[in-house]
Design a protein around this motif. Sequence first.
Motif, short mmCIF file in Angstrom:
data_model
loop_
_atom_site.label_atom_id
_atom_site.label_comp_id
_atom_site.label_asym_id
_atom_site.label_seq_id
_atom_site.Cartn_x
_atom_site.Cartn_y
_atom_site.Cartn_z
N LYS A 170 0.82 -1.20 0.00
CA LYS A 170 0.00 0.00 0.00
C LYS A 170 0.85 1.25 0.00
CE LYS A 170 -3.64 2.31 2.65
NZ LYS A 170 -4.48 2.23 3.88
N LYS A 171 1.92 1.21 0.85
CA LYS A 171 2.83 2.35 0.89
C LYS A 171 3.58 2.50 -0.43
CE LYS A 171 4.64 5.76 3.22
NZ LYS A 171 3.82 6.88 3.70
N LEU A 172 4.00 1.37 -0.98
CA LEU A 172 4.68 1.40 -2.27
C LEU A 172 3.77 1.97 -3.36
CD1 LEU A 172 7.18 0.68 -3.96
CD2 LEU A 172 6.20 -1.61 -4.27
N GLU A 173 2.51 1.58 -3.30
CA GLU A 173 1.55 2.10 -4.28
C GLU A 173 1.36 3.62 -4.11
OE1 GLU A 173 -3.07 1.27 -5.72
OE2 GLU A 173 -2.16 0.11 -4.10
N GLU A 174 1.36 4.07 -2.85
CA GLU A 174 1.27 5.52 -2.62
C GLU A 174 2.44 6.25 -3.25
OE1 GLU A 174 0.97 6.14 1.55
OE2 GLU A 174 -1.06 5.28 1.73
#
Length: 599
Positions: A170-174
């Motif tokens: 999720k953080k990587l996608e952000e």
Amino acid sequence: MDNQIGSFQAPGRMGSSAVLETSCGYLLQELKIIWDEVGEDQFEREKVLLDLEQECLEVYRRKVDRANISRARLHQELAEAEAEFTHLLLSLGERSLPGRPEKMTGTLKEQLDSITPALREMRLRKEERVNQFRAVQGQIQKTSAEIAGQSEYHDLSSIVMVNENDLSLKKLEEYQVELQRLHNEKNESLQRVEKYIDKIHNLSAILGTDSSMIITKVHPSLNELSGMSKNISESILAKLNNTVESLEEEKQKRLEKLCQLGRALTNLWNLMDAPFSDRQLFSHVTDLLSVSSKDVSDPGSLTLVIIQQAEAEVKRLDHLKASKMKELFLKKHNELEEICNKSHMEIPSQSEMDNIINLLNSGEIDHANLLMSMDEQISRAKEEASSRKAIMEKVEKWILARDEELWLEEYNRDENRYSVSRGAHKNLRRAERARITANKIPALVYLLIAKTKSWEEERKKVFLYDEVPLLAILEEYNMLIQEKEEEKQRQREKKKVQSQVVVEKENLFVSRPGTSNRRLSNRSLNGGFSNGIPSNRRLSQGIQRVGSNNIYSATQGMSLMKEGKIAQVEGMFDRPSLPSRLRDETASVVSTFSGPISP
């Protein structure tokens, strides 16, 4: 001693007999034989055995301690492995790892061996995820630096600080979304820069300036020949926008300048009737009069060279205009006179004309203002002529009807009108038409008076016909008609009385039947007409004596009414010298006017 040995040997019995024989029991047996042979006393033997027992305990204790330490290390390693595995799961944002048992069973080493592969796999996943984060964050920093205009930015992905506590997808996608946003912003900025550069190229081509120099002045990286990546920072975009605005302003200024020159050229050409070949040379300038700034896109259409050429042409034509101004002024004055003459209006005096000609010859008058003033006078004259058109048409009809009426009166006085002669039948037909026309005169005069009063109320000035107030002429005509009717009435009554006298005489003098009533009647009738005709002739002459046409100003017309000039003029119509006295009286008033035509 045997008991001690037996007690010492007890632990040995816990193992196999072979081990005891070859280890502790064998050695104790051999030690006893030695002691027996030597004759060692019992105390020394017990002391040695106690020392041996103490030393064995210490060895066992060390072994146990070492085993405890090893077990504790295994527990710690297992706990650390569990904690690291859990932390990796949390940091990677995963709930569990497929293939790892839910519950740990077996010895510590078995448990540690079972978690080690999963831990190794999680570490590999973490390293891979960290590399992904480092790459994305590095791209974010690089793109941000490019957007901020830091062209000297180098790839610093190796020193990018990655938060290893949060490596979830999720953080990587952000981060990836942020990177995509920055890419879009960068592309948008690049498009804006390219759009500004294209505008600068187009405007420079229109203005005839060097676009590369202008772009390089904004920032060297914007020049394609520099080989540098374009600076797309907000400050550069602001400079590009200011540059485009300044070029647009310059374009607008040059267009306005050329429009002014184009209008000046057009006016000068029209004034001097320039040939088409001369106008064609500067058609590219006059064509700009009907276009707006945004519609001008032809390269080289607003260069300084074109402006200088147009200015030189305007200067040359200005020199020529001075020599032709007198001719143009006279032409416009003739046009003004023609308009005034057609409408029987006042025109400027000859003394004023002579004064203007002298000023033209001396060069002390503004040619443009003079022609503009003449155009304004012509425009006002046309406007007033248009407002007088309906009345003038009625006046012309009235004059024609008066001519017919006068002809009819002359015809009626002719005693031979009924004689059989050549053309008599034509005169009879004309007399019939003249009689019909004459009968329409009262209504026509009434309509003329109404229209004239309406015109004067609307314009706040006196309606002059060849410098004579039209209302005065019409009212005097009505008075003459009234006097004529009264005279006719008196003649009819007189004729009636005379007829009665003749009848009485005939009755008294029957012996004289030759007395002629017709001769008396004709004499009385002719006497009646002779009193009315001169006045009518004076009125006709007063109307037909229109000479110079002038436009009478509203102010002077109102002053004429205030001073009672109209009343004086009307009083003069009662005298035999009506036309001449009326003209002299009004001429004394209108002669004071020497200014431009009033609206």
